[in-house]
Design an enzyme around this catalytic site. Structure first.
Site, PDB file in Angstrom:
ATOM      1  N   GLU A  86      -0.980  -5.284   2.989  1.00 11.87           N
ATOM      2  CA  GLU A  86      -0.757  -4.254   4.299  1.00 11.87           C
ATOM      3  C   GLU A  86      -1.112  -5.143   5.415  1.00 11.87           C
ATOM      4  OE1 GLU A  86      -4.022  -1.596   3.174  1.00 11.87           O
ATOM      5  OE2 GLU A  86      -5.530  -2.780   3.732  1.00 11.87           O
ATOM      6  N   SER A  93       0.845  -1.195   0.053  1.00 11.06           N
ATOM      7  CA  SER A  93       0.040   0.130  -0.061  1.00 11.06           C
ATOM      8  C   SER A  93       1.008   1.349  -0.083  1.00 11.06           C
ATOM      9  CB  SER A  93      -0.933  -0.002   1.316  1.00 11.06           C
ATOM     10  OG  SER A  93      -1.829   1.139   1.076  1.00 11.06           O
ATOM     11  N   GLY A  94       0.655   2.084  -0.844  1.00  7.71           N
ATOM     12  CA  GLY A  94       1.144   3.348  -0.964  1.00  7.71           C
ATOM     13  C   GLY A  94       2.793   3.482  -1.825  1.00  7.71           C
ATOM     14  N   ASN A 114      -1.182   5.399   3.142  1.00  4.44           N
ATOM     15  CA  ASN A 114      -1.469   6.021   1.868  1.00  4.44           C
ATOM     16  C   ASN A 114      -2.626   6.965   1.954  1.00  4.44           C
ATOM     17  OD1 ASN A 114      -1.607   6.855  -0.811  1.00  4.44           O
ATOM     18  ND2 ASN A 114      -1.835   4.422  -1.708  1.00  4.44           N
ATOM     19  N   GLY A 173      -2.896  -3.056  -2.307  1.00  2.00           N
ATOM     20  CA  GLY A 173      -1.477  -3.494  -1.865  1.00  2.00           C
ATOM     21  C   GLY A 173      -1.526  -4.330  -0.593  1.00  2.00           C
ATOM     22  N   SER A 176      -5.201   5.695  -0.602  1.00  2.00           N
ATOM     23  CA  SER A 176      -5.353   4.326  -0.706  1.00  2.00           C
ATOM     24  C   SER A 176      -6.510   3.582  -1.336  1.00  2.00           C
ATOM     25  CB  SER A 176      -4.989   3.726   0.911  1.00  2.00           C
ATOM     26  OG  SER A 176      -4.877   2.389   0.567  1.00  2.00           O
ATOM     27  N   SER A 177      -6.166   2.749  -2.367  1.00  2.00           N
ATOM     28  CA  SER A 177      -7.389   2.134  -3.029  1.00  2.00           C
ATOM     29  C   SER A 177      -7.821   1.127  -1.815  1.00  2.00           C
ATOM     30  CB  SER A 177      -6.952   1.292  -4.241  1.00  2.00           C
ATOM     31  OG  SER A 177      -6.098   2.067  -4.782  1.00  2.00           O
ATOM     32  N   THR A 206      -1.606   2.475  -8.177  1.00  2.00           N
ATOM     33  CA  THR A 206      -2.704   3.133  -8.800  1.00  2.00           C
ATOM     34  C   THR A 206      -2.170   4.444  -9.630  1.00  2.00           C
ATOM     35  OG1 THR A 206      -4.088   2.920  -6.904  1.00  2.00           O
ATOM     36  CG2 THR A 206      -4.607   4.697  -8.215  1.00  2.00           C
TER      37      THR A 206
HETATM   38  N1  LIG Z   1       5.046   7.923 -10.105  1.00  2.00           N
HETATM   39  C1  LIG Z   1       4.826   8.789  -9.210  1.00  2.00           C
HETATM   40  N2  LIG Z   1       5.351  10.238  -9.160  1.00  2.00           N
HETATM   41  C2  LIG Z   1       4.763  10.851  -8.131  1.00  2.00           C
HETATM   42  N3  LIG Z   1       4.169  10.549  -7.096  1.00  2.00           N
HETATM   43  C3  LIG Z   1       3.704   9.250  -7.095  1.00  2.00           C
HETATM   44  C4  LIG Z   1       4.188   8.415  -7.909  1.00  2.00           C
HETATM   45  N4  LIG Z   1       3.670   7.217  -7.803  1.00  2.00           N
HETATM   46  C5  LIG Z   1       3.035   7.353  -6.345  1.00  2.00           C
HETATM   47  N5  LIG Z   1       3.267   8.717  -6.056  1.00  2.00           N
HETATM   48  C6  LIG Z   1       2.426   9.159  -4.890  1.00  2.00           C
HETATM   49  O1  LIG Z   1       2.368   8.062  -3.980  1.00  2.00           O
HETATM   50  C7  LIG Z   1       1.148   8.089  -3.430  1.00  2.00           C
HETATM   51  C8  LIG Z   1       0.470   6.899  -3.414  1.00  2.00           C
HETATM   52  O2  LIG Z   1       0.536   6.098  -4.547  1.00  2.00           O
HETATM   53  P1  LIG Z   1      -0.704   5.173  -5.030  1.00  2.00           P
HETATM   54  O3  LIG Z   1      -2.183   5.543  -4.454  1.00  2.00           O
HETATM   55  O4  LIG Z   1      -0.459   4.924  -6.565  1.00  2.00           O
HETATM   56  O5  LIG Z   1      -0.331   3.793  -4.061  1.00  2.00           O
HETATM   57  P2  LIG Z   1      -0.866   2.471  -4.446  1.00  2.00           P
HETATM   58  O6  LIG Z   1       0.067   1.595  -4.407  1.00  2.00           O
HETATM   59  O7  LIG Z   1      -1.959   2.425  -5.150  1.00  2.00           O
HETATM   60  O8  LIG Z   1      -1.467   2.288  -2.711  1.00  2.00           O
HETATM   61  P3  LIG Z   1      -2.811   1.448  -2.311  1.00  2.00           P
HETATM   62  O9  LIG Z   1      -2.325   0.301  -2.403  1.00  2.00           O
HETATM   63  O10 LIG Z   1      -2.635   2.017  -0.993  1.00  2.00           O
HETATM   64  O11 LIG Z   1      -3.762   1.888  -3.137  1.00  2.00           O
HETATM   65  C9  LIG Z   1       0.234   8.925  -4.577  1.00  2.00           C
HETATM   66  O12 LIG Z   1      -0.736   9.561  -4.014  1.00  2.00           O
HETATM   67  C10 LIG Z   1       1.372   9.804  -5.050  1.00  2.00           C
HETATM   68  O13 LIG Z   1       1.199  10.940  -4.065  1.00  2.00           O
HETATM   69 MG   LIG Z   2      -4.018   2.319  -5.233  1.00  2.00          MG
END
Ligand SMILES: Nc1ncnc2c1ncn2[C@@H]1O[C@H](COP(=O)(O)OP(=O)(O)OP(=O)(O)O)[C@@H](O)[C@H]1O
Ligand SMILES: [Mg+2]
Length: 1037
Positions: A350, A97-98, A147, A348, A150-151, A102
């Site tokens: 967690e 997660s994070g 996050n 992800g 977070s999804s 996404t």
């Molecule tokens: N390539 C990137 N460039 C800039 N910021 C990023 C990038 N990837 C992730 N982030 C930052 O990290 C944060 C978390 O990313 P994201 O929501 O994609 O995590 P996730 O893997 O989907 O988590 P979860 O499993 O909780 O959904 C985003 O809100 C963003 O601020």
């Molecule tokens: Mg996500």
């Protein structure tokens, strides 16, 4: 390149160097690194300038290893093999997660949208696909400890493409939304974004319609401590979401009903219940404050009493702390087969302080994904070696299949046992479930529990009694069993769903189809765990049919901040994701492989035989190339279609040599390019020059033409002007003439008229009378002149009648006389004219000089008195005359001696005179006229004349002749006349005097004329007085 872009080439390969490389790259903003075709993505926690349209263009249609690692390279590879090789693709994004899953999924989608086809319809589809994200995130994402976005659900999107690679649409499948978050959120976390977005972003009007208050604190479901998230603008997000809903295709009314539902949920959270004991001994719940209930019913169109009853009679729990594991199965797939690209972005792995059924399910799902990663990567590798006829030795790696088995095994898996407990009659609690686990899974090496028969954990105080622990691939997770049974059952009492179905709100009815009394189903619905397991199974099967592309997201720190790279955290992730093993597996056989064609293409410049073109099969080319480069034979192996290179060092060497070679080639290309560019530029310039020249010439010619034209016009106008002036002058002249003519005519007419009418004017009478009188006088005068005769001899002339005519009268007289003479002369014939001329001459000679003359005037000059031609008597004489005889007369020749005369014939011709005997006609003397010197006559009326000869001439010897004639005047005149007309002679002198000398033979005798009474008649008589004197007496007149 910073560090090593592809971990396969990392040397030496161990965990430390792996992490060092990641760190090195991360510090230099290189967040992507490859393991072969797998992309490792480090979350930068800040926006980097590497997702610009220029970057998209840079990576478009380029080979995977050509440019520095980027998520776009993977997206491009996937899209191109989908489009060109017709291989369905799936993009598996994993990480905790994070870690950025996404975000990665959004980047992949936006890249694909940017590079695929264009067009109005296609763009609309793209927009809809991209805009589905904000909507899904608003309702499915929430801030968690790990996050901020977070999804809280799993998402799998299948994007469909037509044969050209243009997107046609997408099918989105959602997996297991964490519904419990609606009612309760752990500390530091918040509810789904949509609640906050609605309250912050909706207009006052909307809020009033939804009967909501902007204040978060008024709602029990909205945790207060972390309602505001740094960097999140809920109000702006609300507008984005509303806009996105519209683009995706929600009707305005649908958006409204969705918002009403959200508002109803917030209201529902505020309804509180109080326990009440009933007479029959059962406890009953009652709604404390009915205001919220009333409003909620109004929003949804449910009768308050119906809902209140449903709440009170069946529900024993105070709050709806329930969780559904319902899986929204993918919508019906399109019938025709399209190319499909699946993007999987699931929550992800967690680990929370307090992990419940949801985490269990989430982690199970991640476990399955890890499985599929291991399986697919290894299997593919293995299969490739076999396919390519390469020797293969097995590589050791941790296979998490055993953990998956612990959870999903149909007989003794945890999920199976949970289902069994749920379905078992009798009292079922979470504890009985844990007991069951303790007995059945006790032996499992990844299962840990305090009450396990295995005494290993009896003293483990980190493991509470009501919990069990699973050693997941990514770490140990302690699950609290509380709620497992209920959440798995996921029962919504029928009277509640029926009450909801009674709502007039159409969306509500659709959400509770089981509440329809007509479709009452007494069968127990499948449990949440069962459903989830099934859907994960379907998903896995689905993924296995597609070509996988992996993005492995790694979280650099726990603080959600940029620039921090926590080694231990990254190390942990690298370890459980099995990344190092991944590299090892990749390198075990051969670290690097490439199809012969691309290998030859990449390194052909290292060998003269293969550069620039190799004509034969690619494999032979590679063989020639490698032999030429003297690469040791153990370093590579020839597969069927690929060359396998064992050691990265070999590849490095090749790369190094290639780079050196490229510099030369670059110079060559530069040279050719510059040449080409200059030439193109030159040609362009030349072309432009021609164009410019053409235009200039045109312009110049136009100018010249214009000048000539205007000059011509000027000239023309001058000439026309000149002509016109001429014509004008002419016309003016004609006009003037006409005017003059008119004027003259007018004057003339005037004169005419005046003349005609003048007589009628009294004023003219005097002049007229005068004129008339004058005219009459003149008339009379002229008529008076008529009396004069035409005879020139007539000297008479009327007397002048008036003094004023005096001048005219004399002039007229003279003119008339001259005219009369002229007229008279005009009548003369030539002979008469000659006669008169002789007469005139006679007059000139004798008039007023000789008294004889007047008597001769009236006598015509006959000339031939003798009629010598007719008279036969003189025939002989006549024939003796050589010339025409002008005068023939009878004369007396005076004898000197006595003064007596003897008759003689006197003949005169043009050239001489002859004296002949009167009787015989014999010539006595013939004297040529030139010998005649002069003629002497007297002034008296006598007929004597002396012909004096020139002294010394032939005739002079005979002496002069003294003759007398009655026709003296005529003879002398004729003599004189001959002298006048003959050009060769002197004029004969005529002496008129009363005394002259005559030369007789010897003597000169004087002849003297005297007047005296004639005794012997009228004629004069000559008498000799003496020798020297002859006296002629002439009778007086
Ligand atoms: N390539 C990137 N460039 C800039 N910021 C990023 C990038 N990837 C992730 N982030 C930052 O990290 C944060 C978390 O990313 P994201 O929501 O994609 O995590 P996730 O893997 O989907 O988590 P979860 O499993 O909780 O959904 C985003 O809100 C963003 O601020
Ligand atoms: Mg996500």
């Amino acid at each position: 390149m910073i560090g090593v872009g592809d971990m396969v080439l990392l040397e030496p390969l161990n965990e430390d160097s792996f992490i060092m490389n990641l760190r090195n790259r991360f510090d230099h903003n290189e967040i992507y690194t490859y393991i072969g075709s797998v992309v490792i993505s480090m979350n930068p926690y800040r926006s980097l300038p590497i997702y610009t349209p220029q970057k998209v263009e840079e990576y478009r249609n380029r080979n995977f290893y050509e440019l520095s690692p980027h998520i776009y390279a993977l997206a491009d590879e996937a899209y191109r093999s989908l489009r060109d090789q017709d291989k369905d693709q799936c993009i598996l994004i994993t990480g905790e997660s994070g870690a950025g899953k996404t975000e990665a999924s959004k980047l992949v989608m936006s890249y694909v949208a940017a590079v695929c086809g264009k067009g109005q319809e296609v763009n609309k589809v793209k927009e809809q696909l991209l805009q589905s994200n904000p909507v899904l995130e608003a309702f499915g994402n929430a801030k968690t400890m790990r996050n901020d976005n977070s999804s809280r659900f799993g998402k799998y999107m299948d994007i469909e493409f037509d044969f050209k690679g243009d997107p046609l649409g997408g099918v989105i499948s959602n997996y297991l939304l964490e519904k419990s978050r609606v009612c309760k959120q752990p500390r530091g976390e918040r509810n789904f974004h949509i609640f906050y977005q609605l309250l912050s972003g909706a207009s006052d009007d909307t809020l009033m319609k939804l009967k909501l208050d902007r204040d978060f604190s008024k709602y029990n479901y909205l945790s207060l401590d972390s309602a505001n998230v740094n960097g999140l603008d809920d109000a702006a997000s609300f507008r984005t979401v509303r806009n996105a809903m519209q683009i995706v295709g929600f009707m305005e009314a649908e958006v409204q009903s969705v918002l009403e539902l959200v508002a109803a949920v917030l209201k529902l959270g505020n309804i509180e219940f109080k326990p009440e004991s009933r007479v029959n001994g059962f406890d009953e719940s009652r709604v404390k404050d009915k205001n919220d209930l009333k409003e909620m019913c109004e929003l949804l169109g449910i009768e308050q009493s119906v809902l209140e009853r449903a709440f009170s009679y069946r529900t024993v729990e105070a709050k709806m702390e329930k969780m559904s594991t319902t899986l929204n199965v993918a919508q019906a797939q399109a019938k025709t087969r399209h190319k499909v690209m699946g993007v999987l972005d699931i929550y992800g792995f967690e680990i929370f302080e307090d992990n419940s059924f949801e985490q269990f399910i989430i982690n199970y799902c991640n476990e399955k994904l890890q499985q599929i990663f291991i399986e697919l990567t290894l299997r593919e590798e293995q299969e490739e070696y076999i396919r390519e006829d390469i020797e293969w030795t097995n590589i050791e790696y941790f296979n998490n299949a055993v953990i998956c088995d612990l959870i999903e095994n149909n007989q003794n898996g945890i999920l199976a046992m949970l289902d069994e407990e749920c379905l078992r009659p009798g009292t079922v609690t979470d504890d009985t479930f844990l007991d069951k686990l303790n007995t059945i899974c006790a032996e499992h090496q990844h299962f840990e529990s305090r009450l396990n028969k295995n005494s290993k954990f009896l003293t483990d105080h980190s493991l509470p009694h009501s919990c069990f622990r699973i050693q997941h691939y990514a770490g140990k997770v302690l699950y609290r069993v509380e709620g497992f049974v209920d959440k798995n059952n996921d029962l919504l009492y029928r009277d509640l769903s029926q009450a909801m179905y009674k709502a007039t709100h159409s969306l509500m009815r659709q959400l509770f189809p089981e509440g329809n009394p007509a479709k009452v189903n007494l069968k127990r619905p499948p449990t949440a765990g069962f459903q989830f397991k099934a859907s994960v199974g379907v998903l896995m099967k689905n993924l296995q049919t597609k070509n996988p592309n992996y993005i492995r997201c790694i979280k650099p720190n726990d603080k959600k901040v940029a620039h921090i790279f926590t080694d231990s955290l990254v190390c942990h992730q690298v370890r459980y994701l099995g990344l190092v093993e991944n590299v090892r597996v990749r390198r075990a056989g051969y670290a690097f492989r490439q199809p012969y064609e691309s290998c030859l293409e990449r390194y052909k410049m290292l060998c003269k035989k293969t550069w620039p073109h190799w004509r034969g099969p690619a494999r032979d080319g590679v063989e020639v190339l490698l032999t030429d480069c003297s690469v040791p034979t153990e370093e590579f192996a020839y597969g069927r279609s690929k060359i396998f290179i064992r050691n990265p060092r070999t590849l490095f060497t090749l790369e190094e040599r290639r780079r050196a070679c490229l510099e030369d080639l670059a110079t060559l290309i530069q040279k050719i390019y510059r040449g080409w560019k200059s030439r193109t530029h030159f040609l362009l310039l030349k072309k432009s020059q021609v164009v410019v020249a053409a235009w200039y010439r045109r312009y110049a010619q136009q100018n010249k033409y214009q000048k000539i034209k205007s000059a011509t016009l000027v000239m023309q106008s001058f000439i026309r002007g000149w002509k016109a002036r001429n014509i004008l002058r002419q016309l003016k002249y004609e006009k003037r003439c006409k005017e003059a003519v008119t004027t003259i005519a007018a004057y003339w007419h005037g004169t005419q008229v005046r003349r005609e009418y003048r007589k009628f004017f009294r004023a003219n009478a005097g002049k007229k009378i005068y004129d008339f009188t004058i005219q009459r006088i003149m008339q009379k005068y002229f008529l008076g002149l008529k009396t004069t005769t035409m005879s020139p001899m007539d000297n008479s002339w009327p007397a002048k009648p008036y003094g004023f005519l005096e001048g005219a009268h004399t002039q007229l007289r003279r003119i008339f006389h001259l005219w009369r003479c002229k007229k008279y002369r005009g009548q003369f014939t030539e002979e008469k004219k000659a006669v008169y001329e002789e007469k005139l001459e006679a007059s000139e000679i004798f008039k007023d000089k000789k008294a004889l003359y007047p008597s001769s005037v009236s006598q015509p000059f006959k000339g031939d008195y003798l009629e010598i031609q007719k008279n036969p008597k003189y025939q002989k004489l006549n024939s003796a005359m050589e010339e025409k005889v002008l005068l023939a007369d009878l004369v007396n020749k005076i004898n000197r001696a006595n003064g007596k005369g003897s008759p003689r014939l006197f003949l005169l011709t043009k050239s001489n005179f002859v004296l002949a005997d009167q009787k015989t006609g014999q010539v006595k003397a013939s004297v040529p006229l030139p010998d005649l010197a002069s003629v002497s006559v007297s002034t008296q009326s006598d007929g004597f004349f002396a012909l004096k000869l020139k002294e010394g001439s032939a005739s002079a010897s005979k002496g002069d002749f003294l003759l007398s004639s009655e026709h003296l005047i005529e003879i002398i005149t004729k003599l004189h006349r001959i002298g006048t007309t003959a050009a060769d002679r002197d004029q004969i002198n005529i002496d008129i005097s009363d005394e002259f000398l005559v030369q007789f033979k010897q003597d000169k005798v004087c002849v003297k004329f005297i007047q005296g009474g004639p005794k012997n008649g009228n004629s004069a008589a000559c008498k000799r007085k003496n020798n020297r004197l002859l006296e002629v007496s002439v009778p007086s007149p």
